[in-house]
Design a protein around this motif. Structure first.
Motif, PDB file in Angstrom:
ATOM      1  N   PHE A  66       0.850  -1.320  -0.006  1.00 44.47           N
ATOM      2  CA  PHE A  66       0.042  -0.240   0.104  1.00 44.47           C
ATOM      3  C   PHE A  66       1.002   1.350  -0.033  1.00 44.47           C
ATOM      4  N   LEU A  67       1.845   1.355   0.868  1.00 42.73           N
ATOM      5  CA  LEU A  67       2.772   2.633   0.892  1.00 42.73           C
ATOM      6  C   LEU A  67       3.451   2.654  -0.571  1.00 42.73           C
ATOM      7  N   LEU A  68       3.886   1.525  -1.033  1.00 38.20           N
ATOM      8  CA  LEU A  68       4.630   1.649  -2.357  1.00 38.20           C
ATOM      9  C   LEU A  68       3.605   2.156  -3.591  1.00 38.20           C
ATOM     10  N   ALA A  69       2.645   1.616  -3.437  1.00 36.18           N
ATOM     11  CA  ALA A  69       1.539   2.083  -4.355  1.00 36.18           C
ATOM     12  C   ALA A  69       1.123   3.584  -4.349  1.00 36.18           C
ATOM     13  N   LYS A  70       1.052   3.889  -3.085  1.00 34.76           N
ATOM     14  CA  LYS A  70       0.709   5.092  -2.812  1.00 34.76           C
ATOM     15  C   LYS A  70       1.780   6.097  -3.273  1.00 34.76           C
ATOM     16  N   TYR A  71       2.920   5.643  -3.016  1.00 35.73           N
ATOM     17  CA  TYR A  71       4.143   6.606  -3.434  1.00 35.73           C
ATOM     18  C   TYR A  71       4.061   6.637  -4.972  1.00 35.73           C
ATOM     19  N   SER A  72       4.090   5.272  -5.649  1.00 35.62           N
ATOM     20  CA  SER A  72       4.040   5.197  -7.015  1.00 35.62           C
ATOM     21  C   SER A  72       3.111   6.202  -7.940  1.00 35.62           C
ATOM     22  N   ASP A  73       2.099   6.396  -7.436  1.00 33.93           N
ATOM     23  CA  ASP A  73       0.845   7.174  -7.975  1.00 33.93           C
ATOM     24  C   ASP A  73       1.278   8.642  -8.110  1.00 33.93           C
ATOM     25  N   GLN A  77       9.033   6.802 -11.332  1.00 29.86           N
ATOM     26  CA  GLN A  77       8.534   5.683 -12.497  1.00 29.86           C
ATOM     27  C   GLN A  77       8.535   4.489 -11.951  1.00 29.86           C
ATOM     28  N   ARG A  78       7.458   3.926 -12.380  1.00 28.68           N
ATOM     29  CA  ARG A  78       6.912   2.550 -11.732  1.00 28.68           C
ATOM     30  C   ARG A  78       8.235   1.526 -11.933  1.00 28.68           C
ATOM     31  N   ARG A  79       9.002   1.798 -13.106  1.00 25.58           N
ATOM     32  CA  ARG A  79       9.973   0.765 -13.423  1.00 25.58           C
ATOM     33  C   ARG A  79      11.011   0.794 -12.374  1.00 25.58           C
ATOM     34  N   TYR A  80      11.526   1.728 -11.799  1.00 28.49           N
ATOM     35  CA  TYR A  80      12.419   1.960 -10.787  1.00 28.49           C
ATOM     36  C   TYR A  80      11.754   1.284  -9.564  1.00 28.49           C
ATOM     37  N   ILE A  81      10.407   1.596  -9.374  1.00 26.70           N
ATOM     38  CA  ILE A  81       9.838   0.851  -7.987  1.00 26.70           C
ATOM     39  C   ILE A  81       9.954  -0.497  -8.107  1.00 26.70           C
ATOM     40  N   VAL A  82       9.608  -1.187  -9.353  1.00 25.70           N
ATOM     41  CA  VAL A  82       9.691  -2.572  -9.553  1.00 25.70           C
ATOM     42  C   VAL A  82      11.275  -3.210  -9.280  1.00 25.70           C
ATOM     43  N   LEU A  83      12.237  -2.231  -9.748  1.00 24.02           N
ATOM     44  CA  LEU A  83      13.681  -2.480  -9.492  1.00 24.02           C
ATOM     45  C   LEU A  83      13.863  -2.730  -8.058  1.00 24.02           C
TER      46      LEU A  83
END
Length: 397
Positions: A66-73, A77-83
């Motif tokens: 949830f925290l990462l989803a909130k930050y990613s919105d 870029q989501r690509r860096y979050i996936v990394l």
């Protein structure tokens, strides 16, 4: 020439989405099936500790994703979050490979796992953004990616048990590290960088108001939510307990649990695809009721039969149950709340997560104070309650 290059680039990106989802799915499918066995035999955790571990891990995953989803919105870029999530998955595997201390695993290990759990949701979010940007069919694009997860669970569980039993858990976790490294290379060099835009997904979320009393007065939603919780609690109790039940009670082959999970996952793929075509003919409510009845037969069969081939045959009922519920369940919620798609999706996901949390607690206490067989009696009762609750859900136009 430019159009041809663009087409080739789009094909590469499409394949990269499929492969990255498959590899990350394999990483999860390698660890999850043998986790209860690892905690029991390697860490010497008692049944209550095993159940508590699953529950805390599920709660931490809710918070972390949830925290990462909130930050990613709103950032980056989501690509860096996936990394970042893949890096956390590597950290989790390193902890599991290097220590057998229960308290380190349930703190440091779970911390890494909670952040790693957001990898797949971010892959799906990035895929949707890419599909919308390139004017692709969003539903078909996401369905193909979801199929990679089912395929990963066909291969992962048997491989997980084979590695853990034949070569030890250390090699298993080093293999998971390798999967995450491959995923990071694909994500970094092949997936697109989609800039954050404030309008992304707002068409669904902006129309929903999570604070409405009418939701709690909607009997259809309440019945379906409770049925979802009971269904997934039964399913997760089976996933947690079955490897131990097969080994300690039935005394069958150590590799059988992995085969059972792989067979079920393989059968789920055609069931998911077929259920989508059957909805117009039979309706979501009837398909859901049929799926729950299949689940009821499955758990009754687990109680009744102890033969290896009988357990393998029962996976047909298990696949019909999970394949239909996983595919139709979320759409059923959305039909009941047509103007609140965000809330509907959240309710389904929360129902599944509540099932994960409850299953860990129930499995741990029941096997510690009673026996493994009692787990499947409880699962059967829960499926019966789910059937009664779903019968109360009325059809929607």
């Amino acid at each position: 020439m430019y159009r041809q290059f663009a087409n080739h680039n789009n094909i590469l990106i499409f394949i990269s989405f499929l492969f990255s989802a498959f590899i990350i799915g394999i990483a999860s499918a390698l660890q999850s099936p043998t986790l209860s066995r690892f905690l029991t035999y390697e860490v010497a955790a008692n049944p209550i500790q095993v159940g508590v571990f699953y529950s805390i891990n599920a709660i931490a995953s809710i918070v972390g994703s949830f925290l990462l989803a909130k930050y990613s919105d709103s950032h980056g870029q989501r690509r860096y979050i996936v990394l970042f999530c893949c890096l956390m998955g590597i950290g989790n595997s390193v902890v599991f490979a290097l220590t057998r201390n229960y308290y380190l695993l349930i703190t440091v290990g779970v911390f890494f796992a909670a952040l790693a759990s957001a990898a797949m949701p971010q892959i799906f979010a990035l895929a949707r953004e890419y599909a919308e940007k390139t004017k692709r069919n969003v539903v078909v694009f996401n369905s193909l990616i979801r199929a990679q997860l089912s395929l990963a669970w066909v291969i992962g569980p048997p491989l997980s048990f084979a590695l853990a039993i034949s070569y030890g858990f250390n090699l298993l976790y080093y293999s998971i590290i390798g999967m995450y490294l491959i995923a990071m290379i694909i994500v970094n060099f092949c997936l697109p960088a989609i800039p954050r835009t404030p309008k992304t997904f707002t068409s669904i979320e902006s129309s929903t108001n999570p604070i409405e009393q009418s939701l709690f007065k909607n009997h259809n939603i309440i019945f379906l939510f409770l049925a979802t919780v009971f269904m997934w609690t039964a399913n997760m109790m089976y996933i947690i307990d079955m490897p131990l039940y097969v080994d300690q009670v039935l005394q069958l082959a150590d590799t059988l649990p992995g085969k059972l999970m792989g067979i079920a996952a393989g059968l789920e793929i055609p069931v998911m695809l077929a259920s989508g075509y059957l909805v117009p003919k039979f309706g979501k409510r009837n398909l859901m009721l049929f799926a729950i009845i299949c689940g009821l037969f499955f758990y009754l069969g687990v109680i009744t039969f102890s033969n290896q081939w009988a357990l393998i045959g029962l996976q047909i009922f298990n696949a019909l149950f999970i394949g239909i519920v996983a595919n139709i369940g979320i759409i059923y919620f959305q039909d009941l709340l047509p103007n609140r798609m965000g809330v509907a999706t959240t309710l389904f996901n929360n129902g599944v997560t509540c099932g994960v949390i409850l299953s860990g607690m129930i499995q741990g206490f029941v096997t510690d104070f009673y026996s493994h067989q009692v787990i499947y009696y409880i699962a059967t009762v829960m499926m019966g309650l789910s059937l009664l609750l779903c019968v109360q859900v009325r059809n929607t136009k």
